[in-house]
Design an enzyme around this catalytic site. Structure first.
Site: not given
Ligand code: NAD
Length: 497
Positions: A257, A291, A389, A182
């Site tokens: 992550e 991230c 962040e 997804k």
């Molecule tokens: P997000 O949490 O908004 O979304 C990530 C994914 O989760 C998307 O596909 C979204 O549709 C899905 N999602 C959202 N709500 C959900 C739910 N209730 N159940 C299941 N899936 C759900 O994150 P984002 O805004 O897309 O990405 C940015 C974030 O990702 C930042 O906080 C960044 O630090 C983090 N990030 C972490 C790493 C790492 O390796 N630690 C790497 C890249 C990004």
């Protein structure tokens, strides 16, 4: 002129059991590009019914298909063909990714190449893999029989979509799992290319399934599906917490992550030009939507003023603009909603620190999600721009006087993903690194990572480490098989009367 790739699809569909399909209820969502902020395509919007179909296909492929039963060498051949395909299409991939995400084209190209490398790496790893045996001479041999867990649910963010998908797909497939992916709803374009790449490479039908849609709908249904045995999630900490709660009744395997607010600590004995290059790249590459961004810079007071003025000068010179221009260093932020969030932090920062570069929309870029690289100095540790962040091209600089104070500042946030240390004192480098609450520390370098090393965060930055064999451990069960070599003493229950 705004660049639009020639080969944009007329629609983004799900890919289930080897076919591109619409949503069961026919619904779609809008996908915008971050330069014009207009809808360029509709994507199928997955719900429970679509997830059910995708998981059923993945389960069939797992229970009855060849993939989990293949020899590692055979799976590795297909993974290498996937890597070849990604490499052969890297320019096209980068172009689409740049159009969808606003990442600068040169950086998107690097990410496409890294995606290929992930497949090649896990192909090598499963061929070289060995498992433990334990001998008790004359009495027992015990060995580990490793097997794939089952259907893996993969949920990814929008910041480097294709590369982060490869980071999960490669070890999941290498392990023999089947998957339902997804991708993030802001950036679904590049994910749909996996289907063609996998077909060309000979991945059996049903092993890879893709459902587009909103997190609260498609993502949520995937997390709660009883036939999905594990979830690998990358995204925000708050989303990770929700997923943890929702997965609890099913006791699924989880790899998380999450977010970061990583410190870069620059001591007076550091190689200053190298530290400046690296800390600029560390927060402004990938548009700051990274991230592991070093978004808090802690600088020893004796070099503080010099560091701040040199850093601000360079930040002002960063080339912001059209993501497709190879000269661009910072492109457009992914989506107007994210742009508004980053801009709200820029405004907040004006009351929390001393603005020394940027501070808003760059001149001459009146439309599109552009933010001038923004630098705040003299930021106190209780400031929100120090603690939270931002995930954009915004950095907070803070002075320190002693090693102890630097360590306290480094650890004074809820996150613990990465840290970067700049010093020429070997003893300090190691003792300081060991004291930092971060999953990964780089000494005198930005984020350059050997794929064998553990990847992951501590505190609010995540749970469970992936990377190298740790990824294979996540996607496999390690069954212990015990063999007796001599009669085993067994108490004779019920034999005494
Ligand atoms: P997000 O949490 O908004 O979304 C990530 C994914 O989760 C998307 O596909 C979204 O549709 C899905 N999602 C959202 N709500 C959900 C739910 N209730 N159940 C299941 N899936 C759900 O994150 P984002 O805004 O897309 O990405 C940015 C974030 O990702 C930042 O906080 C960044 O630090 C983090 N990030 C972490 C790493 C790492 O390796 N630690 C790497 C890249 C990004």
């Amino acid at each position: 002129m705004h660049f639009v790739p020639e080969n944009l699809p007329d629609r983004i569909r799900h890919y289930i059991d080897g076919e591109f399909v619409e949503s069961v209820d026919g619904s779609t969502f809008d996908v915008l590009d971050p330069v014009s902020n207009t809808t360029y395509v509709q994507a199928a919007s997955g719900k429970q019914a679509d997830i059910d179909r995708a998981v059923a296909a993945a389960k069939r492929a797992f229970d009855d298909g060849p993939w989990p039963r293949m020899k590692n060498r055979e799976r590795a051949r297909i993974l290498n063909r996937i890597a070849d395909q990604v490499e052969a299409r890297d320019a096209e991939l980068a172009e689409l990714e740049t159009f969808d995400t606003g990442l600068p084209i040169t950086q998107a190209l690097g990410q496409a190449q890294r995606a290929a490398e992930n497949f090649r790496f896990f192909a090598d790893l499963i061929v070289a893999q060995r498992d433990d045996t334990y001998q008790v001479p004359g009495a027992q041999v015990n060995y580990v029989h490793r097997k794939p867990v089952g259907v893996a649910g993969l949920i990814t963010p929008w910041n480097t979509p294709f590369m982060l998908e490869s980071w999960k797909l490669a070890p999941a497939l290498a392990s023999g799992c089947t998957v339902a992916l997804k991708p993030a709803e802001f950036t679904p374009l590049s994910a749909s290319l996996w289907a063609g790449i996998f077909e060309e490479a000979g991945l059996p039908k049903g092993v890879f399934n893709l459902v587009n849609g909103l997190g609260e709908e498609a993502g949520d249904a995937l997390v709660k599906h009883p036939d999905v045995r594990l979830i690998s999630f990358t995204g925000e900490t708050t989303t990770g917490q929700t997923i943890f709660t929702n997965a609890a009744p099913h006791l699924k395997g989880l790899s998380m992550e999450l977010g970061g607010k990583s410190p870069a600590i620059v001591f007076a004995d550091a190689d200053l030009p190298a530290a400046i290059d690296s800390t600029l790249f560390g927060v402004f590459s990938l548009n700051g939507e990274r991230c592991t961004a070093g978004s808090r810079i802690l600088v020893e007071r004796s070099i503080y003023d010099d560091f701040v003025s040199q850093y601000a000068e360079r930040a002002k010179n960063i080339v912001v603009g059209d993501p497709h221009d190879p000269k661009t260093e910072v492109g457009a932020l992914v989506h107007p909603e994210h742009y508004a969030k980053v801009m709200s932090y820029v405004e907040l920062g004006k009351g929390e620190g001393r603005l020394v570069a940027g501070g808003g929309r760059p001149e001459g870029l009146e439309t599109g999600n552009y933010v001038a690289p923004t630098v705040f100095a003299d930021v106190k540790p209780d400031a929100r721009i120090f603690q939270e962040e931002i995930f954009g091209p915004v950095v907070a600089i803070t002075p320190f006087d002693t090693d102890d104070e630097a360590l306290e500042l480094a650890n004074a946030v809820k996150y613990g993903l990465a840290a970067y240390l700049w010093t020429s004192d070997l003893k300090r480098a190691h003792t300081f690194a060991h004291g930092i609450e971060a999953g990964m520390v780089w000494l005198n370098s930005h984020n350059v990572r050997d794929l064998r090393t553990p990847f992951g965060g501590v505190k609010a930055s995540g749970l469970g480490h992936e990377g190298g064999y740790r990824s294979l451990d996540f996607y496999t069960e390690q069954q212990a098989v015990h063999i007796s070599l001599s009669p085993v003493h067994t108490p004779k229950f019920g034999a005494s009367r």
